[in-house]
Enzyme design. Structure first.
Site, PDB file in Angstrom:
ATOM      1  N   ASP A 211      47.962   7.873 -17.077  1.00  0.00           N
ATOM      2  CA  ASP A 211      47.079   8.757 -17.835  1.00  0.00           C
ATOM      3  C   ASP A 211      45.657   8.222 -17.754  1.00  0.00           C
ATOM      4  O   ASP A 211      45.375   7.246 -17.053  1.00  0.00           O
ATOM      5  CB  ASP A 211      47.552   8.882 -19.289  1.00  0.00           C
ATOM      6  CG  ASP A 211      47.625   7.525 -19.998  1.00  0.00           C
ATOM      7  OD1 ASP A 211      47.144   6.516 -19.421  1.00  0.00           O
ATOM      8  OD2 ASP A 211      48.149   7.476 -21.119  1.00  0.00           O
TER       9      ASP A 211
ATOM     10  N   ASP B 187      43.785   6.647 -19.992  1.00  0.00           N
ATOM     11  CA  ASP B 187      43.654   5.277 -20.495  1.00  0.00           C
ATOM     12  C   ASP B 187      44.198   4.263 -19.495  1.00  0.00           C
ATOM     13  O   ASP B 187      43.612   3.193 -19.289  1.00  0.00           O
ATOM     14  CB  ASP B 187      44.378   5.124 -21.837  1.00  0.00           C
ATOM     15  CG  ASP B 187      43.578   5.709 -22.990  1.00  0.00           C
ATOM     16  OD1 ASP B 187      42.353   5.882 -22.826  1.00  0.00           O
ATOM     17  OD2 ASP B 187      44.174   5.988 -24.048  1.00  0.00           O
TER      18      ASP B 187
ATOM     19  N   ASP C 121      49.949   2.920 -17.258  1.00  0.00           N
ATOM     20  CA  ASP C 121      50.381   4.315 -17.377  1.00  0.00           C
ATOM     21  C   ASP C 121      49.577   5.224 -16.444  1.00  0.00           C
ATOM     22  O   ASP C 121      48.447   4.898 -16.051  1.00  0.00           O
ATOM     23  CB  ASP C 121      50.200   4.809 -18.816  1.00  0.00           C
ATOM     24  CG  ASP C 121      51.124   4.090 -19.791  1.00  0.00           C
ATOM     25  OD1 ASP C 121      52.108   3.487 -19.331  1.00  0.00           O
ATOM     26  OD2 ASP C 121      50.855   4.137 -21.009  1.00  0.00           O
TER      27      ASP C 121
ATOM     28  N   GLU D 215      50.340  -2.775 -19.281  1.00  0.00           N
ATOM     29  CA  GLU D 215      49.580  -2.163 -20.373  1.00  0.00           C
ATOM     30  C   GLU D 215      50.466  -1.982 -21.605  1.00  0.00           C
ATOM     31  O   GLU D 215      51.456  -1.248 -21.576  1.00  0.00           O
ATOM     32  CB  GLU D 215      49.047  -0.804 -19.906  1.00  0.00           C
ATOM     33  CG  GLU D 215      48.457   0.060 -20.997  1.00  0.00           C
ATOM     34  CD  GLU D 215      48.212   1.487 -20.538  1.00  0.00           C
ATOM     35  OE1 GLU D 215      47.824   2.305 -21.400  1.00  0.00           O
ATOM     36  OE2 GLU D 215      48.409   1.792 -19.359  1.00  0.00           O
TER      37      GLU D 215
END
Length: 645
Positions: A506, A508, A504, A430
């Site tokens: 998180d 997103d 990641d 990402e």
């Protein structure tokens, strides 16, 4: 043997004394994977299914209408039915009770005698005896002939004679067993896995009620009078159906019974689940081939007859009729011929023509009586055909572009130097920041890096040509080398032995990971089934105390490390914690040490244990309906352990 050979020092001997002769039970315990697939979760749950299948066979024969399955506190399982009960009289040749033979002799059973069972799934006759052999202990109670008969076993060996322990006016079989911990890696049953299979069996047998009871006494009851029509509704409950009720087709030819339920929805995926004698034939077979041919022919003929294709400038293909189709195909065959021991593909040639004729006849009548449904479905099919044509043109443009480039690979791909797929890995990363760290930290010889810019297209809500217009998806397809589409995808052309999704921790990152998994599941499922897709597990924390630095992968591990550090520096040295919100926050060396080094990293392999359940999850998370997605998140949020919000 020559004198020289026999006098060779330390030479291993090979004579009659080296030949081991194992009886059936010993062989099962020595080679359990030959009979149940593996000794992990799949094989463990297979034990339950073998016993339940015996009760299902009684249902198919018309003698049983309930199965009670209890998970017991001691780790054992009890399965009870109200069928005829396993015979207990003395076998004329073996001079033993039929019950003991069924439970202890491989290949003993009533499935081979068509006078006892006209239709059966357990055709190999190894079910109950294999379960018994792989159990620490097993007990069977048979109610028949006015008495309750009992026998107990230890690792497949009878501990007593078959004996009457009471009287009864009921009939049926009650089997209890505890998996042997010396055989299985883990002997803890998963209720959710069991429920998925029991629900499936209840859909396929409308006359049957199945009760699943857990260790706390909570009951799940499955009984679907609508049978496989309710199965289709359940599968599509997160989608918008194009018709009010599924089309139900049934018929019988030459002792083969056929039931099919189907409907079209607003999605762009196909979901066809096929069964033979309640066995999930996930590789399809002749029954599925017959259904597809009849569906295409009948819909095409009805559309031509009603002048619904006059403005379409391209011809319809069989693939055009798959878009948005959900179907359940269930056939009962007296002598099924399965390809392989795993029974995942039906080979009976006569079944194809039987299914074809039944579908042709009944579907044509239905469409004649429901012209509105026909028009709606054909509009859907025409849209799929136009999308297919647009996708073909997009593929041609992609090929031309690749031909003009020297390697045909995307420019953003940092490839590895060796070209042996089995030893190569592709990290789909990402963002450019994480991609930069990964490129610097990797082992260039076998690790390739493909950074993605933002989120890829949600393929759950996009047709094929829209996908092929998406730059990120095109980049992934080019990098993998497998090509794309029903007729062109080739898993043997995959350029990497491992495809590793690294995002990641998180919201997103979780979204991007889900989008990628949706793409692979919907359009390259063979990669998942081949065990090629993985999820990287970067650490969440770096805990420091003086020169001591340790990584933590979850909150519990972080707390444990902090407590350990405080004890070793006696509470005087300060402890600092760094939370990694993104992969880009780690320098190349840290990323290599924690997440990319094969010697120390932790990867999660993506698998599909239950295709129907996976379909449900992806349609819930990525589909148009909001309410099911909200309900799913609310129900499962408590299980999240690695998400930064």
């Amino acid at each position: 043997m020559s004198e020289t050979q026999s006098s060779t020092p330390n030479a291993p001997t090979y004579a009659a004394t080296n030949i081991q002769i194992l009886d059936g039970i010993q062989h099962v315990r020595k080679r359990p994977a030959m009979y149940i697939g593996d000794v992990h979760s799949r094989g463990l749950h297979h034990l339950i299914y073998e016993i339940v299948d015996n009760s299902i066979d009684e249902t198919l024969a018309g003698y049983n209408d309930i199965i009670d399955l209890s998970l017991n506190e001691d780790g054992s399982v009890t399965v009870t039915d109200n069928g005829r009960g396993i015979p207990v009289d003395i076998h004329p040749e073996k001079k033993k009770s039929a019950l003991e033979l069924v439970m202890t002799v491989i290949g003993a059973g009533g499935k081979f005698d068509k006078g006892a069972y006209k239709v059966s799934g357990g055709l190999h006759g190894v079910g109950a005896s294999v379960v018994n052999a792989l159990s620490e202990w097993c007990e069977v109670e048979v109610s028949r002939d006015g008495k309750i008969w009992f026998q107990r076993y230890h690792q497949g060996v009878p501990q007593c004679e078959v004996q009457a322990i009471g009287e009864t006016d009921k009939t049926g079989t009650k089997t209890s067993f505890k998996p042997d911990a010396s055989i299985f890696k883990n002997t803890e049953f998963r209720k959710d896995v069991i429920i998925d299979r029991m629900r499936e069996l209840a859909f396929l047998n409308s006359q049957l009620k199945i009760v699943v009871r857990d260790t706390e006494g909570v009951e799940d009851i499955f009984h679907f009078e609508g049978g496989i029509s309710e199965f289709v509704k359940y599968t599509d409950h997160n989608r918008i159906s194009l018709v009010k009720e599924p089309v139900f087709i049934s018929g019988e030819r030459d002792t083969t019974m056929v039931e099919i339920a189907l409907q079209y929805n607003d999605s762009y995926q196909e979901n066809v689940f096929s069964y033979v004698n309640n066995i999930n034939t996930h590789e399809g077979g002749t029954h599925v081939t017959g259904f597809r041919k009849a569906l295409t022919r009948t819909l095409n003929a009805s559309a031509q007859k009603n002048d619904l294709l006059k403005n379409l400038k391209i011809s319809l293909s069989g693939d055009d009729f798959k878009e948005g189709l959900t179907a359940v195909i269930s056939v009962k065959v007296a002598e099924p011929q399965f390809e392989g021991q795993t029974k995942t593909k039906l080979g009976n040639s006569e079944t194809q023509s039987i299914v074809e004729s039944i579908v042709n006849e009944h579907l044509a009548d239905y469409l004649e009586s429901n012209p509105g449904v026909l028009k709606t479905v054909i509009e859907k099919v025409k849209g799929a055909a136009l999308s297919r044509e647009a996708a073909r043109k997009a593929k041609e443009l992609t090929r031309r572009k690749s031909a003009l480039e020297s390697s045909g690979l995307p420019g953003k791909l940092a490839d590895c130097s060796i070209n042996d797929p089995e030893h190569c890995e592709l990290y789909i990363v990402e963002g450019d920041s994480a991609g930069g760290s990964a490129k610097q930290g990797r082992d260039r010889s076998f690790q390739a890096i493909l950074p993605l810019k933002g989120k890829i297209l949600n393929v759950e809500k996009a047709r094929l040509h829209k996908m092929l217009e998406n730059e990120e998806i095109k980049t992934i397809i080019l990098a993998l080398g497998t090509s794309f589409g029903v007729d062109e995808f080739a898993v043997d052309k995959l350029r990497y032995g491992k495809i590793i999704i690294m995002t990641d921790a998180d919201v997103d990152g979780a979204h991007i990971r889900t989008l990628l998994l949706t793409f692979f599941f919907r359009h390259m499922r063979e990669l998942i089934e081949a065990g090629k897709v993985f999820i990287a597990q970067p650490p969440l924390y770096l805990v420091k105390s003086g020169r001591d630095q340790r990584y933590a992968w979850d909150d519990d591990e972080r707390t444990s490390i902090i407590e350990s550090m405080k004890k070793q520096q006696k509470g005087k040295a300060s402890v600092s914690v760094q939370r990694y919100k993104g992969l880009g926050e780690m320098n190349p060396e840290q990323l290599w040490n924690t997440t990319m080094d094969p010697e120390h990293r932790s990867l999660l392999q993506v698998t599909v244990e239950n295709a129907m359940e996976a379909d449900q999850i992806f349609s819930t998370l990525m589909g148009d309906k909001v309410d099911p997605r909200r309900d799913f998140i609310e129900k499962n949020a408590r299980y999240v352990r690695r998400l930064d919000v």
